[in-house]
Design a protein around this motif. Sequence first.
Motif, PDB file in Angstrom:
ATOM      1  N   HIS A   1       2.097  -1.203   0.919  1.00  0.00           N
ATOM      2  CA  HIS A   1       1.654   0.186   0.757  1.00  0.00           C
ATOM      3  C   HIS A   1       1.920   0.632  -0.678  1.00  0.00           C
ATOM      4  CE1 HIS A   1       1.983   1.015   5.388  1.00  0.00           C
ATOM      5  NE2 HIS A   1       1.031   0.162   5.067  1.00  0.00           N
TER       6      HIS A   1
ATOM      7  N   PHE B   1      -3.732  -0.549  -2.209  1.00  0.00           N
ATOM      8  CA  PHE B   1      -4.615   0.538  -1.769  1.00  0.00           C
ATOM      9  C   PHE B   1      -5.997   0.363  -2.399  1.00  0.00           C
ATOM     10  CE2 PHE B   1      -6.278   4.895  -2.620  1.00  0.00           C
ATOM     11  CZ  PHE B   1      -6.537   5.266  -1.300  1.00  0.00           C
TER      12      PHE B   1
ATOM     13  N   PRO C   1       4.247  -2.598   5.541  1.00  0.00           N
ATOM     14  CA  PRO C   1       4.754  -1.516   4.675  1.00  0.00           C
ATOM     15  C   PRO C   1       4.990  -1.958   3.227  1.00  0.00           C
ATOM     16  CG  PRO C   1       5.976  -1.627   6.755  1.00  0.00           C
ATOM     17  CD  PRO C   1       5.129  -2.864   6.685  1.00  0.00           C
TER      18      PRO C   1
ATOM     19  N   SER D   1      -2.958  -4.908   4.396  1.00  0.00           N
ATOM     20  CA  SER D   1      -2.657  -3.717   3.588  1.00  0.00           C
ATOM     21  C   SER D   1      -2.347  -2.516   4.472  1.00  0.00           C
ATOM     22  CB  SER D   1      -3.832  -3.390   2.666  1.00  0.00           C
ATOM     23  OG  SER D   1      -4.082  -4.445   1.763  1.00  0.00           O
ATOM     24  N   THR D   2      -2.911  -2.517   5.672  1.00  0.00           N
ATOM     25  CA  THR D   2      -2.679  -1.411   6.598  1.00  0.00           C
ATOM     26  C   THR D   2      -1.374  -1.582   7.371  1.00  0.00           C
ATOM     27  OG1 THR D   2      -5.072  -1.149   6.882  1.00  0.00           O
ATOM     28  CG2 THR D   2      -3.664  -0.102   8.523  1.00  0.00           C
TER      29      THR D   2
END
Length: 316
Positions: A56, A61, A53, A49-50
């Motif tokens: 995102h 989140f 892209p 998730s980090t």
Amino acid sequence: MERANDSAFSGFILLGFSNQPQLETALFVAILIIYFLSCLGNGIIILLSTMDPHLHTPMYFFLSNLSFMDLCLTTCTVPQTLANFKGKDKTITYGGCVTQLFIALGLGGVECVLLSVMAYDRYVAVCRPLHYMVIVHPQLCLQLVVTAWLTGFGNSVIQTALTMTLPLCGKNQVDHFFCEVPVMLKLACTNTSINEAELFAVSVFFLVVPLSLILVSYSHITRAVLKMKSAQGRQKAFGTCGSHLMVVIIFFGTLISMYLQPPSSYSQDVNKSIALFYTLVTPLLNPLIYTLRNKEVKGALRTLMLGKIEGRRRRG
């Protein structure tokens, strides 16, 4: 702060499953494996998730926050439990018990609120897809997550203070594998009816209200899915919703059975088994059910692995 009548009071003895020593080795192995898999699954979700892209988005989140919370919850209770299973010393300091109670209670409250937020996110995505990015914008996502964390830990401050200031009159044997409010109330040597009533009211707010909101959200989602013309789309949507609801029912069902009953009616062996579900099984199921089956996550994981392999080849 009156902890006990014994001036030499230094901590508590976590009895765990010591009345069934034949189970301790099997439980040690099972809990260790589940803990490892839970850390691995939730760690992967946070990493992907980090780094990717494409992930995102509001949904991921919320999921990364859920995974981080599950990592913290299991790490708060499992290492102490494993140490108690294999060691003769089953004590935990007073400060350690307070810390464990505060963190576990806070994270439990955060998860209750966060699961209802995630259900709302899915409701908007399915029922109002054209307005999804307008309604669930980044500022709202951040506000909802901050609210979940502040609400959970704000309640935890109050509950921990009310529970750990009760007189114990020298009692220090906790018939559980970690420090938890209902068990600590049972340990007190004074009338705890006010504490029990307050705990019941707070439990209704954190358990019944979020669960009701989740069920309402999924009822709207179900109606929207039934209107789909594609039978394959309906089947896929029902499969996803069913999996999500299974996790929700396990989590809320076990907590409700623990917190919405008077401590006098507790069966400790049953409650210890129930506690294993919401501290171990649910954190393991969350990444499996919510994320690791998704095509987006599989694609992100594949991209990450291929990128690492390609990087190694270039360095070689």
